[in-house]
Scaffold this motif. Structure first.
Motif, PDB file in Angstrom:
ATOM      1  N   ALA A 213      68.328  36.052 -10.238  1.00  0.00           N
ATOM      2  CA  ALA A 213      69.520  35.490  -9.950  1.00  0.00           C
ATOM      3  C   ALA A 213      69.294  34.136  -9.263  1.00  0.00           C
TER       4      ALA A 213
ATOM      5  N   SER B  59      74.445  33.210  -4.148  1.00  0.00           N
ATOM      6  CA  SER B  59      75.856  33.262  -5.077  1.00  0.00           C
ATOM      7  C   SER B  59      76.950  33.018  -4.317  1.00  0.00           C
TER       8      SER B  59
ATOM      9  N   ALA C 283      70.068  37.861  -2.832  1.00  0.00           N
ATOM     10  CA  ALA C 283      70.981  37.269  -4.009  1.00  0.00           C
ATOM     11  C   ALA C 283      72.377  36.963  -3.733  1.00  0.00           C
TER      12      ALA C 283
ATOM     13  N   PHE D 179      65.018  39.595  -7.648  1.00  0.00           N
ATOM     14  CA  PHE D 179      65.717  38.226  -7.272  1.00  0.00           C
ATOM     15  C   PHE D 179      65.617  37.147  -8.039  1.00  0.00           C
TER      16      PHE D 179
END
Length: 431
Positions: A254, A213, A209, A251
């Motif tokens: 995200a 990001s 994740a 997960f």
């Protein structure tokens, strides 16, 4: 994230192996894939995920020219024909971008060796002693310096070039070895020209994740779930699967993971599983949890093959295919048909791409899962009995009907699952 990916299921092909090109000379072999597009569509796939297709020294992951098709596969015209044939069938194209490292024959690297460590070309690579850094100890794979702006500019240019030619997205090889800030710099340049392109990274380990990001990728490969599926079945320890699915569920808050039970780098699932009857359980999990699923070519026919840690150790999992589906042996048909059934169920329930999955009942050899839409509403209950004895799930299943199961006819008691059996239960239409 682009919307088309929510409805995409990939058929993943390693072209150099599929076409028999690995040990061959130049030829127009990419066209052999055109004869298999209808087969992939009939399977239920509407995406063709290609392994490396660019000029390389050997196996495709030692690229020497990212702007040229591998001569063993053909030329630009052959690529354009494949894209056009895929488009006519509504099939998307995903390319494999090897941007962590290059082959030693890469022109910039040859120039760096020739001109010395203080040359502009040498800044593309990381020096290490008397040589340059390499990927995981493989001297033939020279690591790029991702802190060099010229490298980022080059990669963005390559990605735009092939998206311009009709590709729909990129799988980024060895993303786990690339600093996420590199992609954070590259991807906006590419998305500016191709806002609908999709980018997934190969992550074997690490914080999935956080990498998504920090990098700006859309997805990464879900190796945790892949490992848990086969090892929990082999070990008769479905608690491992439950643990992995809990992680998987987090997960999905995200990003939407890239899911699979086989690919070009791992032992075939039919070989990895110690009990052949567990293959159906692995597939049921793959197609009833969140993610963008991929089917590795041959897995849908229960192909076998073991990856080995030696030169040529990938050959068994990267085989040549016949010229057309007519050349396949008939004994793979039941597994192909099972893929069709499960993909069909997923197509009828498109919310599964972002489903939430919870464990409703759990023993070492039996598990009940419930996948449901993220926004709420009726879902699908998955019953897996991986043991040698019948198992009756102690769950309230009133009002649910069998959507599909291992049994040829609808059971009288949907809570009772036969040995090595499975069942998918849901609410009848209109309820």
């Amino acid at each position: 994230m682009t919307s088309w990916i929510d409805h995409t299921i990939w058929w993943h092909v390693y072209p150099l192996g599929f076409t028999g090109a690995l040990e061959a000379g130049p030829g127009h072999r990419l066209s052999r894939l055109e004869a298999w597009l209808d087969y992939a569509v009939e399977l239920g796939c509407n995406g063709l995920a290609l392994g490396p297709v660019f000029a390389s020294e050997t196996h495709g992951y030692d690229t020497v020219d990212h702007f040229r098709l591998d001569p063993r596969l053909g030329d630009d015209a052959g690529f354009d024909r494949l894209v056009a044939a895929a488009r006519r069938r509504g099939v998307r194209i995903l390319l494999d971008g090897v941007f962590n490292h290059v082959g030693r024959g890469f022109p910039r690297f040859a120039a760096a060796l020739r001109e010395g460590p203080d040359s502009p070309d040498a800044r593309w690579f990381r020096p290490r002693g008397d040589d340059y850094d390499c990927f995981e100890g493989h001297r033939s794979l020279v690591a790029l310096d991702h802190g060099e702006p010229a490298v980022a500019e080059y990669v963005a240019k390559v990605m735009r070039h092939w998206l311009d030619r009709g590709a729909d997205g990129w799988r980024l090889d060895a993303a786990y070895a690339v600093p996420p800030e590199f992609w954070r710099a590259v991807l906006p340049q590419v998305r500016a020209a191709h806002p609908d392109a999709w980018f997934t990274g190969e992550m074997i380990h690490g914080d999935y994740a956080a990498y998504v990001s920090d990098s700006g990728l859309d997805s990464v490969t879900q190796y945790e779930l892949w490992k848990a599926i086969w090892s929990s079945l082999n070990d008769r320890n479905l608690f491992e699967l439950a643990w992995a699915l809990d992680r998987h569920d987090r997960f999905t808050e995200a990003f939407t993971p890239s899911t699979f039970v086989g690919n070009h780098d791992v032992t075939r699932i039919a070989t990895r599983l110690e009990e052949p009857r567990h293959l159906a359980h692995a597939l049921v999990v793959l197609f009833t949890v969140a993610g963008v699923p991929a089917v590795y070519y041959g897995d849908e026919q229960a192909f076998r093959g073991r990856k080995e840690d030696r030169p040529g150790g990938d050959d068994a999992v990267r085989p040549a295919f016949p010229d057309s589906p007519d050349g396949l042996a008939p004994w793979g048909r039941p597994v192909y048909r099972l893929h069709q059934r499960l993909i069909g169920l997923r197509r009828r329930n498109p919310w599964l791409v972002r489903a939430r999955t919870s464990v409703e009942h759990l023993t070492n050899e039996a598990v009940a899962l419930r996948s449901r839409p993220r926004e709420g509403g009726p879902g699908i209950t998955v019953l897996l009995n991986t043991g040698p004895d019948p198992y009756r799930f102690p769950l309230p299943l009133e009002g649910l009907r069998v959507l599909d199961s291992a049994e040829e006819k609808e059971p009288d008691d949907p809570a009772r699952v036969p040995p090595y059996g499975w069942a998918l239960l849901g609410t009848p239409p209109g309820r």
